[in-house]
Design a protein around this motif. Structure first.
Motif: not given
Length: 78
Positions: A17-24, A28-29, A45-48, A59-61
């Protein structure tokens, strides 16, 4: 960088992957290539992700934890 998203039931994703956005828990980060090592708790939240060919997936977690080290990201999610 390599990303693995693992749940108790199955592996949701594994690949470059080139980037991952996570629901901290604190907000979000995003993690980009060569990010500093980090371990963080995740909330609902969602992992994008954006893969190496610019394809986007979500992906929803419910909760989880993420570790980034040496350009390898492991997400243990529920």
């Amino acid at each position: 960088m390599l990303l693995e998203i693992i749940t108790p039931e199955k592996n949701l994703f594994e690949g470059e992957v080139s980037s991952v956005t996570l629901p901290g828990v604190s907000g979000e980060f995003a993690i980009l290539n060569n990010h500093a090592p980090i371990v963080a708790s995740l909330q609902s939240g969602k992992i994008r992700i954006v893969d190496s060919s610019n394809k986007k997936e979500e992906f929803a977690i419910n909760s989880g934890v993420v570790e980034m080290k040496s350009n390898k990201i492991i997400v243990l999610a529920d």
